[in-house]
Enzyme design. Structure first.
Site, PDB file in Angstrom:
ATOM      1  N   GLU A 320       0.820  -1.223   0.000  1.00 36.59           N
ATOM      2  CA  GLU A 320       0.000   0.000   0.000  1.00 36.59           C
ATOM      3  C   GLU A 320       0.850   1.267   0.000  1.00 36.59           C
ATOM      4  OE1 GLU A 320      -3.669  -1.780   2.706  1.00 36.59           O
ATOM      5  OE2 GLU A 320      -2.072  -0.636   3.651  1.00 36.59           O
ATOM      6  N   TYR A 364       6.662  16.441  12.286  1.00 32.00           N
ATOM      7  CA  TYR A 364       7.598  15.313  12.339  1.00 32.00           C
ATOM      8  C   TYR A 364       9.051  15.750  12.269  1.00 32.00           C
ATOM      9  CZ  TYR A 364       3.354  13.202  10.261  1.00 32.00           C
ATOM     10  OH  TYR A 364       2.068  12.810   9.964  1.00 32.00           O
ATOM     11  N   CYS A 391       0.777  32.635  12.686  1.00 29.61           N
ATOM     12  CA  CYS A 391       1.146  33.172  13.995  1.00 29.61           C
ATOM     13  C   CYS A 391       1.649  32.061  14.891  1.00 29.61           C
ATOM     14  CB  CYS A 391      -0.060  33.861  14.624  1.00 29.61           C
ATOM     15  SG  CYS A 391      -0.434  35.344  13.741  1.00 29.61           S
ATOM     16  N   TYR A 421       0.866  13.897   1.805  1.00 26.60           N
ATOM     17  CA  TYR A 421       0.630  14.399   3.162  1.00 26.60           C
ATOM     18  C   TYR A 421       0.862  15.910   3.320  1.00 26.60           C
ATOM     19  CZ  TYR A 421       0.783   9.380   3.856  1.00 26.60           C
ATOM     20  OH  TYR A 421       0.546   8.027   3.742  1.00 26.60           O
TER      21      TYR A 421
HETATM   22  C1  LIG Z   1      -2.389   1.023   6.701  1.00 25.98           C
HETATM   23  C2  LIG Z   1      -1.564   1.971   5.913  1.00 25.98           C
HETATM   24  N1  LIG Z   1      -1.249   1.627   4.648  1.00 25.98           N
HETATM   25  C3  LIG Z   1      -0.519   2.465   3.873  1.00 25.98           C
HETATM   26  C4  LIG Z   1      -0.052   3.661   4.361  1.00 25.98           C
HETATM   27  C5  LIG Z   1       0.739   4.529   3.423  1.00 25.98           C
HETATM   28  O1  LIG Z   1       1.979   4.836   3.894  1.00 25.98           O
HETATM   29  P1  LIG Z   1       3.015   5.574   2.950  1.00 25.98           P
HETATM   30  O2  LIG Z   1       2.347   6.749   2.371  1.00 25.98           O
HETATM   31  O3  LIG Z   1       4.126   5.924   3.853  1.00 25.98           O
HETATM   32  O4  LIG Z   1       3.423   4.585   1.902  1.00 25.98           O
HETATM   33  C6  LIG Z   1      -0.332   4.026   5.672  1.00 25.98           C
HETATM   34  C7  LIG Z   1       0.222   5.279   6.256  1.00 25.98           C
HETATM   35  O5  LIG Z   1       1.247   5.252   6.885  1.00 25.98           O
HETATM   36  C8  LIG Z   1      -1.116   3.166   6.471  1.00 25.98           C
HETATM   37  O6  LIG Z   1      -1.437   3.492   7.713  1.00 25.98           O
HETATM   38  N1  LIG Z   2       1.103  11.589   7.551  1.00 24.34           N
HETATM   39  C1  LIG Z   2       2.375  10.979   7.721  1.00 24.34           C
HETATM   40  C2  LIG Z   2       2.457   9.536   7.519  1.00 24.34           C
HETATM   41  C3  LIG Z   2       1.489   8.691   8.246  1.00 24.34           C
HETATM   42  C4  LIG Z   2       0.418   8.298   7.348  1.00 24.34           C
HETATM   43  C5  LIG Z   2      -0.504   7.234   7.569  1.00 24.34           C
HETATM   44  N2  LIG Z   2      -0.381   6.248   8.627  1.00 24.34           N
HETATM   45  C6  LIG Z   2       3.457  11.748   7.012  1.00 24.34           C
HETATM   46  O1  LIG Z   2       3.270  12.817   6.560  1.00 24.34           O
HETATM   47  O2  LIG Z   2       4.555  11.318   6.906  1.00 24.34           O
END
Ligand SMILES: Cc1ncc(COP(=O)(O)O)c(C=O)c1O
Ligand SMILES: N[C@@H](CCCC[NH3+])C(=O)O
Length: 463
Positions: A320, A364, A391, A421
Site C-alpha cells: 500500500e 515530524y 502566527c 501528506y
Molecule cells: C495502513 C496503511 N497503509 C498504507 C499507508 C501509506 O503509507 P506511505 O504513504 O508511507 O506509503 C499508511 C500510512 O502510513 C497506512 O497506515
Molecule cells: N502523515 C504521515 C504519515 C502517516 C500516514 C498514515 N499512517 C506523514 O506525513 O509522513
C-alpha cells in the site's frame, strides 16, 4: 548550467544542526532529479519548468502558494509499482497521501487498487469510478455508517483493526445479507526507524491487534467463526518514510508465522498477506530510497522463503504505497514575501503559505529542500530557514537549506516532494485558504483541486 564556486562558504555554516546539510550544494541552480519530478527542468532563461510550462507563468495563472502535480511522473510511478509486483500481487495506492477524483481516474487507468480510510475517501473513490472490489477500507475506528456503506457497495476488503470491529462488520454484513472479505491488521512489534508519530507496528499505539500474547491468533479464531466474514488474510503496516528493509523482513516473517499457526490450529491456509506501505522517498539529495523493483524483489523473496520454511503455499502479496507514488510527483510553489537576516544565526525567508499547506516539518521535524525557481543566480549561498506566514514560531517549511544570497521579495521558490501528506493534511489555520492542486502534463495545466475562497470559509461559519 554553470557551477559557481563558493570558496568562503556560507557565513553561518557553523550553526548548521547535525544531520542536516553540512555544506551548501555545489550548484544552487541545480534541480536534482532525485527530489524533483520527472519533467522538471530549467528553460533557456533559467526559469524552472514542469511538463514544459514555466513556473513564472504558472504562478501568474494559478497564484501562489500552489501545488503542481506532474501527471506523467505520477503515472510512471504507478506503472513502476504495478510492473515491479506483477500480476500475482496487488498494489493499493494509499489515498491518505493525496486523493482527488483525477487521482482515482489515473490509478484506475494504470491498473492500481486503492486504500481508503474514511467514508469520504470511499465516496471520492466511488464518485470517480473506482470499482468497489478494488478498494480496501482501513481505519482504527470506522463508524457503523462507514462500515455499512463499504459493505453495501461491495468493497474488496475491510481491514479489521479491533475486536469490536470484528463483530461490528460481521453483524452489518449479515444484516445486509452479505459475506464481507476481510483482513486482520496485526501489530508485529517492529520498531520502524522513523519518527515516533509515523511508526505503527510497535505495540504501544492505537493501530492493529498485537501478535504478542496471542491476541492476533484470538482475533483470527473469532473472525473464522462468524458467517458474515470471509477472512482472506493478515495485514501489517509498520510505519512511514522507511528506508531500511529490515523492518519489513521481520514483519513478513512474523505474519507468515501467524499464517502457519492458523493452518495448524484451523486447517486453513489464509490466501493473502498485505505488508502495508511506508516506503521512503528522497526529500533531500542526501536520501537514497529504493526502487519499486528492488522492494518487490526483497519482499517476494522474504515471503517465499518464510513460507517454504513453514510448509505453506505462498500467499498473494499486496502493498500500500502512498508517499512513494505521489510524494515525488509534486512541488509547492511559493512567493517570497520578507527576508530577515539574523546576524550570527541564519536568514529567515517568509513565504505566502506555511504550516497550513505543509504541516510535516512542524509535526515530524521532516526535512525538505528548496530552490529559487523564477531565475538562476550566481550569488553565494546563504543559510536560510523557510517559514510561513502563520502566527506560530514553529511555522517552518524548510528548517535548514541554502538559497542564493541575492534572494529578493517577489522571487518564486519551490519545495519539491510535497505530493504526499501536504495537501491532504492542509488546514485553515489563521483562516488560510487551502491552495489548489494543479495537474500538469505535456504543456498543459489544469486545476484538479481548486483554491479555497473566502466565500468557502464564510459559508461554513453559519453565525
Ligand atoms: C495502513 C496503511 N497503509 C498504507 C499507508 C501509506 O503509507 P506511505 O504513504 O508511507 O506509503 C499508511 C500510512 O502510513 C497506512 O497506515
Ligand atoms: N502523515 C504521515 C504519515 C502517516 C500516514 C498514515 N499512517 C506523514 O506525513 O509522513
Amino acid at each position: 548550467m554553470s557551477r559557481s564556486a563558493h570558496p568562503a562558504g556560507p557565513r553561518h555554516a557553523d550553526v548548521l544542526p547535525e544531520g542536516h546539510y553540512s555544506a551548501p550544494p555545489a550548484d544552487l541552480n541545480f534541480l536534482d532529479p532525485k527530489v524533483w519530478s520527472q519533467t522538471v527542468g530549467r528553460d533557456a532563461d533559467g526559469v524552472a519548468t514542469v511538463a514544459g510550462l514555466d513556473v513564472t507563468s504558472l504562478a501568474e495563472e494559478f497564484g501562489t502558494p500552489a501545488y503542481f502535480l506532474d501527471e506523467t511522473d505520477f503515472r510512471a510511478r504507478c506503472r513502476a509499482w504495478a510492473d515491479a509486483f506483477g500480476k500475482d500481487a496487488d498494489v493499493f495506492y494509499a489515498g491518505k497521501a493525496f486523493l482527488s477524483r483525477a487521482i482515482v481516474r489515473w490509478l484506475h487507468e494504470e491498473g492500481l487498487n486503492l486504500d481508503v480510510c474514511s467514508g469520504t475517501e470511499l465516496a471520492t473513490a466511488l464518485a470517480a469510478g473506482m470499482p468497489a472490489e478494488r478498494i480496501a477500507f482501513h481505519g482504527n475506528n470506522k463508524s457503523e455508517d462507514e462500515i455499512r456503506r463499504a459493505v453495501d457497495v461491495g468493497v474488496g476488503r475491510i481491514v479489521l483493526d479491533s475486536f469490536q470491529e470484528i463483530v461490528r462488520v460481521a453483524h452489518i454484513a449479515q444484516s445486509l445479507g452479505k459475506r464481507q472479505r476481510v483482513q486482520i491488521r496485526v501489530t508485529v512489534g517492529v520498531e520502524a526507524h522513523t519518527h515516533e508519530f509515523i511508526a505503527t507496528a510497535h505495540e504501544d499505539q492505537k493501530f492493529g491487534i498485537a501478535l504478542a500474547g496471542g491476541q492476533a491468533a484470538e482475533a483470527v479464531r473469532r473472525a473464522l467463526k462468524l458467517d458474515g466474514l470471509e477472512l482472506i488474510g493478515i495485514h501489517s503496516h509498520i510505519g512511514s518514510q522507511i528506508f531500511d528493509m529490515a523492518g519489513f523482513e521481520v514483519s513478513a516473517r512474523r505474519v507468515v508465522q501467524l499464517l502457519a499457526e492458523v493452518r495448524d490450529e484451523h486447517g486453513v491456509e489464509l490466501p493473502e498477506i498485505d505488508l502495508g506501505g511506508g516506503l521512503g522517498i528522497a526529500y533531500t539529495s542526501d536520501d537514497d530510497p529504493r526502487e519499486p523493483h528492488e522492494i518487490a524483489k526483497a519482499l517476494n523473496e522474504i515471503v517465499s522463503r518464510e513460507c517454504e520454511a513453514a510448509g505453506l503455499r505462498t500467499p498473494r502479496i499486496s502493498v500500500e504505497p502512498g508517499r512513494a507514488i505521489v510524494g515525488p510527483s509534486a512541488f509547492t510553489l511559493y512567493e517570497v514575501g520578507t527576508i530577515k537576516p539574523l546576524e550570527g544565526l541564519r536568514t529567515y525567508v517568509s513565504v505566502d503559505g506555511g504550516m497550513s499547506d505543509n504541516i510535516r516539518t512542524a509535526l515530524y521535524d521532516a526535512e525538505y529542500s528548496v530552490a529559487l525557481v523564477s531565475r538562476t543566480s550566481e550569488a553565494e549561498p546563504m543559510l536560510v530557514r523557510v517559514v510561513g506566514k502563520h502566527c506560530e514560531s514553529g511555522d517552518i517549511v524548510v528548517r535548514d537549506a541554502f538559497l542564493p544570497a541575492d534572494l529578493a521579495p517577489g522571487d518564486l521558490i519551490a519545495v519539491p516532494a510535497t505530493g504526499a501528506y501536504c495537501r491532504s493534511m492542509a488546514s485553515n489555520y489563521n483562516h488560510a485558504l487551502r491552495p489548489p492542486v494543479v495537474a500538469v502534463r505535456d504543456g498543459e495545466a489544469r486545476v484538479i483541486v481548486r483554491r479555497e475562497t473566502e466565500e468557502d470559509l464564510l459559508r461554513l461559519d453559519v453565525g
